[in-house]
Enzyme design. Structure first.
Site, PDB file in Angstrom:
ATOM      1  N   CYS A 156       0.728  -1.218   0.048  1.00  0.00           N
ATOM      2  CA  CYS A 156      -0.064  -0.078   0.055  1.00  0.00           C
ATOM      3  C   CYS A 156       0.893   1.428  -0.064  1.00  0.00           C
ATOM      4  O   CYS A 156       0.156   2.345  -0.336  1.00  0.00           O
ATOM      5  CB  CYS A 156      -0.981   0.022   1.219  1.00  0.00           C
ATOM      6  SG  CYS A 156      -2.063  -1.175   1.051  1.00  0.00           S
TER       7      CYS A 156
HETATM    8  N1  CO8 Z   1     -21.223  -8.787   4.158  1.00  0.00           N
HETATM    9  C1  CO8 Z   1     -22.008  -9.082   5.440  1.00  0.00           C
HETATM   10  N2  CO8 Z   1     -21.499  -9.220   6.751  1.00  0.00           N
HETATM   11  C2  CO8 Z   1     -20.041  -9.379   6.754  1.00  0.00           C
HETATM   12  C3  CO8 Z   1     -19.210  -9.460   5.838  1.00  0.00           C
HETATM   13  C4  CO8 Z   1     -19.792  -9.193   4.451  1.00  0.00           C
HETATM   14  N3  CO8 Z   1     -19.178  -9.063   3.179  1.00  0.00           N
HETATM   15  N4  CO8 Z   1     -18.191  -9.350   6.131  1.00  0.00           N
HETATM   16  C5  CO8 Z   1     -17.964  -9.157   7.607  1.00  0.00           C
HETATM   17  N5  CO8 Z   1     -19.449  -9.468   7.953  1.00  0.00           N
HETATM   18  C6  CO8 Z   1     -19.886  -9.457   9.135  1.00  0.00           C
HETATM   19  C7  CO8 Z   1     -18.943 -10.403  10.185  1.00  0.00           C
HETATM   20  O1  CO8 Z   1     -19.357 -11.673  10.146  1.00  0.00           O
HETATM   21  C8  CO8 Z   1     -19.159  -9.584  11.438  1.00  0.00           C
HETATM   22  O2  CO8 Z   1     -20.372 -10.087  12.159  1.00  0.00           O
HETATM   23  P1  CO8 Z   1     -20.710 -10.342  13.674  1.00  0.00           P
HETATM   24  O3  CO8 Z   1     -20.666  -9.027  14.077  1.00  0.00           O
HETATM   25  O4  CO8 Z   1     -22.005 -10.967  13.692  1.00  0.00           O
HETATM   26  O5  CO8 Z   1     -19.290 -11.278  13.969  1.00  0.00           O
HETATM   27  C9  CO8 Z   1     -19.581  -8.294  11.052  1.00  0.00           C
HETATM   28  O6  CO8 Z   1     -20.182  -8.248   9.888  1.00  0.00           O
HETATM   29  C10 CO8 Z   1     -18.441  -7.212  11.348  1.00  0.00           C
HETATM   30  O7  CO8 Z   1     -17.190  -7.741  10.719  1.00  0.00           O
HETATM   31  P2  CO8 Z   1     -15.829  -7.306  10.900  1.00  0.00           P
HETATM   32  O8  CO8 Z   1     -15.623  -7.126  12.213  1.00  0.00           O
HETATM   33  O9  CO8 Z   1     -14.799  -7.982  10.191  1.00  0.00           O
HETATM   34  O10 CO8 Z   1     -15.997  -5.952  10.180  1.00  0.00           O
HETATM   35  P3  CO8 Z   1     -15.387  -4.657  10.151  1.00  0.00           P
HETATM   36  O11 CO8 Z   1     -16.414  -3.572  10.758  1.00  0.00           O
HETATM   37  O12 CO8 Z   1     -14.050  -4.563  11.000  1.00  0.00           O
HETATM   38  O13 CO8 Z   1     -14.946  -4.206   8.614  1.00  0.00           O
HETATM   39  C11 CO8 Z   1     -13.026  -4.388   7.051  1.00  0.00           C
HETATM   40  C12 CO8 Z   1     -14.125  -5.142   7.909  1.00  0.00           C
HETATM   41  C13 CO8 Z   1     -13.895  -3.451   6.147  1.00  0.00           C
HETATM   42  C14 CO8 Z   1     -12.301  -5.206   6.251  1.00  0.00           C
HETATM   43  C15 CO8 Z   1     -12.405  -3.249   8.238  1.00  0.00           C
HETATM   44  O14 CO8 Z   1     -11.850  -4.255   8.979  1.00  0.00           O
HETATM   45  C16 CO8 Z   1     -11.198  -2.717   7.612  1.00  0.00           C
HETATM   46  O15 CO8 Z   1     -11.188  -2.042   6.546  1.00  0.00           O
HETATM   47  N6  CO8 Z   1     -10.056  -2.799   8.295  1.00  0.00           N
HETATM   48  C17 CO8 Z   1      -8.782  -2.334   7.647  1.00  0.00           C
HETATM   49  C18 CO8 Z   1      -8.339  -2.880   6.739  1.00  0.00           C
HETATM   50  C19 CO8 Z   1      -7.334  -2.297   5.631  1.00  0.00           C
HETATM   51  O16 CO8 Z   1      -6.936  -1.211   5.707  1.00  0.00           O
HETATM   52  N7  CO8 Z   1      -6.374  -3.335   5.175  1.00  0.00           N
HETATM   53  C20 CO8 Z   1      -5.684  -2.871   4.432  1.00  0.00           C
HETATM   54  C21 CO8 Z   1      -5.376  -3.666   3.352  1.00  0.00           C
HETATM   55  S1  CO8 Z   1      -4.759  -3.002   1.762  1.00  0.00           S
HETATM   56  C22 CO8 Z   1      -3.098  -3.114   1.731  1.00  0.00           C
HETATM   57  O17 CO8 Z   1      -2.424  -3.193   2.809  1.00  0.00           O
HETATM   58  C23 CO8 Z   1      -2.548  -3.477   0.575  1.00  0.00           C
HETATM   59  C24 CO8 Z   1      -2.391  -4.726   0.237  1.00  0.00           C
HETATM   60  C25 CO8 Z   1      -1.814  -5.209  -1.203  1.00  0.00           C
HETATM   61  C26 CO8 Z   1      -2.832  -5.079  -2.095  1.00  0.00           C
HETATM   62  C27 CO8 Z   1      -3.603  -6.381  -2.232  1.00  0.00           C
HETATM   63  C28 CO8 Z   1      -4.474  -6.518  -3.501  1.00  0.00           C
HETATM   64  C29 CO8 Z   1      -5.165  -7.647  -3.889  1.00  0.00           C
END
Ligand code: CO8
Length: 373
Positions: A156
């Site tokens: 990133c």
């Molecule tokens: N649909 C419906 N419900 C869902 C989904 C979905 N798709 N996914 C999760 N849920 C549910 C979960 O099961 C959970 O349910 P419960 O509360 O009953 O357990 C609830 O929703 C909440 O889940 P999470 O706690 O997982 O959800 P978050 O609110 O944390 O959101 C995110 C998830 C969006 C992933 C969030 O945690 C986030 O954005 N975190 C930061 C991530 C980030 O910045 N990562 C960087 C990655 S990019 C990078 O570094 C580059 C890498 C190289 C590139 C790669 C290219 C392929």
């Protein structure tokens, strides 16, 4: 010493749009098919049912509504769920070089520069489609640039780290004009069968011209006042795909070979790190967050950006102060902050200050404090 400016930037959008609804429709079709095919094993507790996804969750949790994608065919086919990208021969321009060249030409126009003015090409992104020859050297040949080129991988933070290398070369007098390109072809590395990650990424290419201020003839240019980078090792964002698989016999398409992360942990750990990094960077220049007119932040998650700017400003940043492009582009790895910059800078006035900041896998954080000329 030489003053260094950013004199042009550009965003090239791939041809197809993939909405949350389309993505979720395909994912849920796959989940239902998997669960029906494995009903007995799921009932016996031997196999976990695949949970369904929702477009509302995606938008609320991330701010993403759609993403651009290079090849849409195959992604929505529930029996494939990965793009179909035709293989190109060694005598053809590679896919990623084509991405890069498209953005590079646009950035050169913005900077009022010719390819012949450039003496270094850096292609910096999360993945390159091959190890060698470098994509940057292919781009260099395609554009007719003399000098040298090299590829850099910093996930990133690839764009901000490459801009820092460009800044240093121009500052040191080893280059006059550097073309930094971020051809983020992320879709081949997305696990479209993983509910937690199937929605996160989009494809895009960005490019920036960094040059000696004395040679700048651009309408909009920015003094690079200072750069700062930090890396701290973390396994929370990872892809294990690599050349060594030929020898380890690992499944090259296994889930751990694609992008995977502990999204919650990333959120919790990276937000304070990024806020502290920006605060330290500003402090080293005797500046505060209040002195900034614009924040071109990494675009991984809207809630992360809100939290980081709130920590620094003591209030929510407005969309004018900290533009969000996630709704249209999704997370485009290193290109996010450059898209935000490229689409949201022309209204700044002479003397206005801003910060370009990336944060993500590694962990890696990179920032540049810039001032409108
Ligand atoms: N649909 C419906 N419900 C869902 C989904 C979905 N798709 N996914 C999760 N849920 C549910 C979960 O099961 C959970 O349910 P419960 O509360 O009953 O357990 C609830 O929703 C909440 O889940 P999470 O706690 O997982 O959800 P978050 O609110 O944390 O959101 C995110 C998830 C969006 C992933 C969030 O945690 C986030 O954005 N975190 C930061 C991530 C980030 O910045 N990562 C960087 C990655 S990019 C990078 O570094 C580059 C890498 C190289 C590139 C790669 C290219 C392929």
């Amino acid at each position: 010493m030489t003053d260094v400016v950013i004199s042009g930037s550009a965003v090239w959008n791939p041809p197809h749009v993939l909405t949350n609804e389309e993505l979720v429709g395909a994912y849920n079709g796959y989940a239902e098919q998997f669960n029906a095919q494995n009903a007995d094993a799921i009932a016996a507790g031997d196999v976990d049912a695949v949970p369904t996804s929702s477009a509302e969750f995606i938008q609320k949790a991330s701010g993403i509504k759609q993403r651009y994608i290079y090849c849409k065919d195959g992604v929505l086919d529930i029996n494939r769920m990965r793009p179909i990208i035709p293989e190109r021969g060694e005598d053809e321009l590679s896919h990623q070089a084509e991405f890069a060249v498209n953005a590079a030409r646009m950035a050169l126009t913005e900077a009022n520069k010719e390819a012949s003015d450039v003496d270094v090409v850096i292609v910096s992104c999360a993945y390159t489609e091959r190890s060698y020859p470098a994509i940057a050297i292919e781009v260099q040949a395609e554009l007719g640039i003399e000098g040298f080129g090299f590829d850099m991988l910093v996930a990133c933070s690839a764009a901000t780290f490459a801009l820092q290398r460009a800044y240093e070369m121009v500052k040191a007098g080893t280059a006059k004009t550097v073309l930094v390109i971020n051809p983020e072809l992320t879709s081949p590395q997305v696990n479209y069968r993983d509910r937690d990650g199937h929605f996160i990424f989009g494809d895009v290419a960005t490019a920036i011209i960094v040059e000696d201020k004395n040679n700048c003839t651009s309408k909009h240019s920015y003094d690079i006042l200072s750069t700062k980078a930090v890396t701290v090792y973390s396994n929370n964002i990872r892809s294990n795909f690599g050349y060594i698989m030929h020898a380890t016999d690992a499944d090259p398409y296994g889930p751990d070979k694609l992008f995977h992360q502990s999204g919650r942990a990333v959120f919790k750990e990276v937000c304070p790190m990024a806020a502290q990094h920006i605060s330290d960077h500003l402090e080293s220049l005797d500046l505060t967050a209040q002195d900034l007119t614009r924040w071109w932040l990494h675009q991984a998650n809207i809630n992360m950006n809100l939290l980081i700017s709130k920590r620094l400003l003591g209030r929510d940043a407005t969309l004018e102060e900290a533009p969000i492009v996630l709704d249209e582009y999704a997370n485009t790895a290193s290109a996010g902050s450059i898209i935000a910059f490229s689409l949201n800078h022309q209204d700044l006035k002479t003397g206005d200050l801003g910060v370009i900041c990336s944060f993500g896998a590694g962990y890696s954080i990179g920032s540049l404090v810039i001032r409108k000329v």
